[in-house]
Design an enzyme around this catalytic site. Structure first.
Site, PDB file in Angstrom:
ATOM      1  CD  GLU A 161      -1.002   0.693   3.699  1.00  7.30           C
ATOM      2  OE1 GLU A 161      -2.137   1.054   3.367  1.00  7.30           O
ATOM      3  OE2 GLU A 161      -0.728   0.276   4.884  1.00  7.30           O
ATOM      4  CG  ASN A 163       1.278   3.689   4.363  1.00  3.28           C
ATOM      5  OD1 ASN A 163      -0.096   3.224   4.718  1.00  3.28           O
ATOM      6  ND2 ASN A 163       1.918   2.961   4.267  1.00  3.28           N
ATOM      7  CB  SER A 168       4.547   5.094  12.430  1.00  2.46           C
ATOM      8  OG  SER A 168       3.864   3.981  12.018  1.00  2.46           O
ATOM      9  CE  LYS A 339      -5.151  -0.604   3.039  1.00  8.61           C
ATOM     10  NZ  LYS A 339      -5.193   0.460   4.069  1.00  8.61           N
ATOM     11  NE  ARG A 487       5.793  -1.965   8.975  1.00  5.41           N
ATOM     12  CZ  ARG A 487       4.375  -1.729   8.652  1.00  5.41           C
ATOM     13  NH1 ARG A 487       3.482  -1.608   9.408  1.00  5.41           N
ATOM     14  NH2 ARG A 487       4.270  -1.436   7.062  1.00  5.41           N
TER      15      ARG A 487
HETATM   16  P1  ADP Z   1      -3.260  -1.146   6.773  1.00  2.00           P
HETATM   17  O1  ADP Z   1      -3.352  -0.026   6.116  1.00  2.00           O
HETATM   18  O2  ADP Z   1      -4.038  -1.761   7.842  1.00  2.00           O
HETATM   19  O3  ADP Z   1      -1.919  -1.222   7.178  1.00  2.00           O
HETATM   20  P2  ADP Z   1      -2.339  -2.990   4.502  1.00  2.00           P
HETATM   21  O4  ADP Z   1      -2.752  -2.723   3.178  1.00  2.00           O
HETATM   22  O5  ADP Z   1      -0.879  -2.355   4.711  1.00  2.00           O
HETATM   23  O6  ADP Z   1      -3.378  -2.376   5.628  1.00  2.00           O
HETATM   24  O7  ADP Z   1      -2.398  -4.340   4.887  1.00  2.00           O
HETATM   25  C1  ADP Z   1      -2.044  -4.860   6.477  1.00  2.00           C
HETATM   26  C2  ADP Z   1      -0.840  -6.037   6.531  1.00  2.00           C
HETATM   27  O8  ADP Z   1      -1.546  -7.187   5.776  1.00  2.00           O
HETATM   28  C3  ADP Z   1       0.288  -5.752   5.491  1.00  2.00           C
HETATM   29  O9  ADP Z   1       1.208  -5.305   6.263  1.00  2.00           O
HETATM   30  C4  ADP Z   1       0.657  -7.148   5.149  1.00  2.00           C
HETATM   31  O10 ADP Z   1       1.308  -7.777   6.058  1.00  2.00           O
HETATM   32  C5  ADP Z   1      -0.503  -7.814   4.839  1.00  2.00           C
HETATM   33  N1  ADP Z   1      -0.941  -7.650   3.274  1.00  2.00           N
HETATM   34  C6  ADP Z   1      -1.682  -6.619   2.882  1.00  2.00           C
HETATM   35  N2  ADP Z   1      -1.768  -6.655   1.395  1.00  2.00           N
HETATM   36  C7  ADP Z   1      -1.082  -7.911   1.212  1.00  2.00           C
HETATM   37  C8  ADP Z   1      -0.968  -8.656  -0.009  1.00  2.00           C
HETATM   38  N3  ADP Z   1      -1.304  -8.303  -1.285  1.00  2.00           N
HETATM   39  N4  ADP Z   1      -0.119  -9.831   0.158  1.00  2.00           N
HETATM   40  C9  ADP Z   1       0.370 -10.384   1.360  1.00  2.00           C
HETATM   41  N5  ADP Z   1       0.021  -9.467   2.489  1.00  2.00           N
HETATM   42  C10 ADP Z   1      -0.586  -8.391   2.408  1.00  2.00           C
HETATM   43 MG    MG Z   2      -0.175  -1.022   6.102  1.00  2.00          MG
END
Ligand code: ADP
Ligand code: MG
Length: 511
Positions: A161, A163, A168, A339, A487
Site C-alpha cells: 500500500e 501511505n 510511522s 485503498k 518491519r
Molecule cells: P493497513 O492500512 O491496515 O496497514 P495494509 O494494506 O498495509 O493495510 O495491510 C496490512 C497488512 O496485511 C500488511 O502489512 C501485510 O502484512 C498484509 N498484506 C496486505 N496486502 C497484502 C498482499 N497483497 N499480500 C500479502 N500480504 C498483504
Molecule cells: Mg500497511
C-alpha cells in the site's frame, strides 16, 4: 499504515508455499545468545529504541520489539524501492491536486464508509466552502512492499500500500539499523573467540530517515515562510492521547530542533480549540500559551475513526484545514491514500494521466508499474463482476481490504467468501480485492518484552518520501527520498487455529 506493533490477522497458510532460509543467521550457543540479548537491550534503552508498554507510566519505556539479527533482503529489490520513490511521491501529489478525479471516486466511496471516508470528504467540502487559504501541501509518505521471490526469477518488490497520513517508524528504523550494526561491530554475532564481524558493514545499511523526515518537516516550514532558514515559526504535531509509539515521533522532533532550529509542540485533536487560535484576517494559526505561529501541522493522529471522539474533533480538524499552516497531510492528500485509489491507479491508462513517461523517468515509470500486483474493484463493472467470481471461487489467492488504515482490518483467503456473504452485495463495492504477495520467510528471532520467539518471519519494506507541492496547481516544489523501514512479523496460532502475529522493527542485510 500502522501506528503500533500489532500486526494483522494473517492465515498461517499464507507462507506454506515459500521456502525457508536459515543459514543466513549466526547459529549462536545459548550463552552467546544471552550475552547478545543483554547487549541488545542495553543498547536499545540507552539509545532510544523504545516504546511505552500498555498502561504505562511516563517514566517507564521498554525496549521496542526487534529482531535479534538483520534479515536478508535482495540488493536489487532494495534499490528498486529507492528508484521509484520520487515518482510515487509525485504520483500521489498529482492525485491529491486533482479534486475532480478524487471527487468522482470518493463521493461514491463515502456511501460505503460514511463514518470515516465520508467524514473526511464532508470536512474537506466544509473547508472548501469556508475557503482554503494555503495552497501548499506537505506529503510525508511511505510506500510499503513485500518481495515476491520466485525461483529462477529476479526478486521483485510488490507494493502492499501507499501511505499518505501518519506514516510511522522513521525514527525507530534508523535506531534498529544502528543497533544491528553495533552488535555486528561488537562481535556479538560472531561464532568465534576472535569476535570478528559476521556481516560485512557495507551489507548493513542504516536508514537516514530521522534526518530526512525532519528535513521534510523543515521544508514545510521554509516554504511557509518563503525563507531558507528558521524564522521562529513552529511545527504542531497532532498526536493521539497516550501514544505508545511516542519516541519514534520525538526522534524526528529532536532532529528538527537540532538540525534546523525549529521547535515543535504536541497537541491532541481535542485540544486544538482550547489551546490554539486563528488570526481572523490572515488565518494564521497560533499556540495560545506561547503566541508561537504554526507553520506546519504534522498529523500523527486522525487516520482512523477511533482518533475522532466526537463531532468536536472533526470541527477541530476543520479549523486546522482552513488555517494558513501547511498540513502534512491535507484532507485531499489523506484521501488520495485511500485503498480504492490505489486500486484505480493500477490501470496504466489512468496512472498516465498523472505521471507521464519522459526520457528522464521512462525507466522509473515501468519500474513503478512493475511493483503492482492485480487489485480489483468489487462493483458491477466488468472487472468488478470478474473479481466477484474470483473472490468466491479462488479466495486463497487474495486479501480483501476495506477503506481503513492502521492494521487489523483485512480479510484473508478462505474467510473472504463467508465475509462477503454476510454483508449486502451492494456494499461489496466498498472493498478492494488484492492478489496475495508471497515473500520468502526466514528463521530470524524476535525479541519482545525480554522473551525470544523463534518462528518463521516475513518482512515488509517501507520507503519514506517527502514532497512539498501546490495542491491548486499541481506544481512540485521539492521532492525527496527519506530513508526506509523494515518491519517483520511471524504467525503463531491459538487453539482456534486463528493466527495472530505481531510485528517488530528490523533491518536489512543486503544479499
Ligand atoms: P493497513 O492500512 O491496515 O496497514 P495494509 O494494506 O498495509 O493495510 O495491510 C496490512 C497488512 O496485511 C500488511 O502489512 C501485510 O502484512 C498484509 N498484506 C496486505 N496486502 C497484502 C498482499 N497483497 N499480500 C500479502 N500480504 C498483504
Ligand atoms: Mg500497511
Amino acid at each position: 499504515m500502522a501506528s503500533d506493533f500489532q500486526s494483522d490477522y494473517r492465515s498461517q497458510n499464507d507462507i506454506t508455499n515459500c521456502s525457508m532460509v536459515t543459514a543466513a543467521f549466526p547459529q549462536l550457543e545459548k550463552s552467546q545468545e544471552e550475552s547478545l540479548v543483554d547487549n541488545l537491550l542495553q543498547w536499545s534503552l540507552a539509545n532510544g529504541l523504545v516504546i511505552y508498554p500498555p498502561n504505562f507510566k511516563s517514566y517507564q519505556p521498554v525496549s521496542a520489539p526487534t529482531t535479534l539479527y538483520p534479515t536478508p533482503f535482495p540488493k536489487v529489490a532494495f534499490q528498486d524501492a529507492k528508484d521509484v520513490q520520487l515518482l510515487f511521491n509525485e504520483l500521489y501529489a498529482k492525485v491529491a491536486s486533482d479534486e475532480k478525479f478524487l471527487f468522482g471516486i470518493i463521493d461514491e466511496l463515502a456511501q460505503f464508509d460514511s463514518d470515516f471516508t465520508g467524514k473526511l470528504w464532508e470536512t474537506y467540502i466544509k473547508a472548501k466552502n469556508q475557503g482554503i487559504v494555503q495552497p501548499l501541501s506537505l506529503g510525508i509518505f511511505r510506500s510499503d512492499y513485500m518481495v515476491n521471490e520466485i525461483e529462477g526469477k529476479k526478486p521483485q518488490i510488490k507494493q502492499i500500500e501507499f501511505n499518505t497520513v501518519s506514516v510511522s517508524f522513521g525514527g525507530l528504523s534508523e535506531k534498529v539499523g544502528e543497533l544491528h550494526n553495533y552488535l555486528n561491530n561488537h562481535g556479538d554475532y560472531s561464532l568465534d573467540e576472535d569476535s570478528s564481524k559476521f556481516y560485512k558493514t557495507e551489507d548493513l545499511p542504516i536508514s537516514d530517515s530521522i534526518k530526512k523526515l525532519s528535513d521534510g518537516l523543515a521544508d514545510g516550514d521554509y516554504y511557509y515562510n518563503n525563507q531558507k532558514k528558521s524564522t521562529g515559526t513552529i511545527v504542531l504535531v497532532v498526536v493521539q492521547d497516550r501514544e505508545r509509539n511516542v519516541f519514534d515521533q520525538r526522534l524526528l522532533e529532536f532532529a528538527l530542533l537540532s538540525n534546523h532550529g525549529i521547535k515543535s509542540i504536541r497537541l491532541t485533536l481535542s485540544e486544538i480549540e482550547s489551546k490554539t487560535f486563528i488570526e481572523p484576517n490572515s488565518k494564521k494559526l497560533f499556540i495560545k500559551s506561547t503566541n508561537d505561529e504554526v507553520s506546519v501541522v504534522y498529523f500523527r493522529s486522525g487516520y482512523a475513526p477511533t482518533d475522532f471522539n466526537s463531532q468536536k474533533d472533526w470541527d477541530n480538524r476543520l479549523i486546522l484545514e482552513t488555517s494558513k499552516a501547511i498540513k502534512a497531510p491535507t484532507l485531499l492528500t489523506q484521501l488520495a491514500g485511500a485503498k480504492k485509489i490505489q486500486q484505480i491507479l493500477t490501470d496504466e491508462e489512468i496512472i498516465s494521466k498523472f505521471i507521464t513517461k519522459n526520457p528522464e523517468t521512462e525507466n522509473n515509470f515501468s519500474q513503478l508499474l512493475d511493483t503492482f500486483v492485480a487489485i480489483y474493484p468489487l462493483d458491477n463493472s466488468p472487472k468488478g463482476l470478474d473479481a466477484k467470481k474470483l473472490a468466491l471461487e479462488t479466495p486463497d489467492n487474495f486479501v480483501l481490504k476495506p477503506q481503513r488504515e492502521g492494521g487489523g482490518n483485512n480479510i484473508y483467503k478462505q474467510d473472504i467468501p463467508n465475509f462477503l456473504k454476510s454483508i449486502p452485495e451492494k456494499d461489496w463495492a466498498g472493498y478492494i480485492l488484492m492478489e496475495l504477495i508471497h515473500p520468502q520467510h526466514y528463521q530470524n528471532k524476535i525479541l519482545r518484552d525480554g522473551e525470544i520467539y523463534n518462528e518463521p518471519i516475513i518482512s515488509e519494506l517501507g520507503r519514506f518520501g517527502t514532497i512539498v507541492f501546490n495542491q491548486e496547481s499541481g506544481e512540485i516544489l521539492s521532492n525527496n527520498d527519506a530513508g526506509w523501514l523494515l518491519r517483520s512479523k511471524f504467525e503463531s496460532s491459538n487453539e482456534g487455529g486463528v493466527a495472530a502475529g505481531f510485528g517488530c522493527v528490523d533491518s536489512v542485510v543486503l544479499n
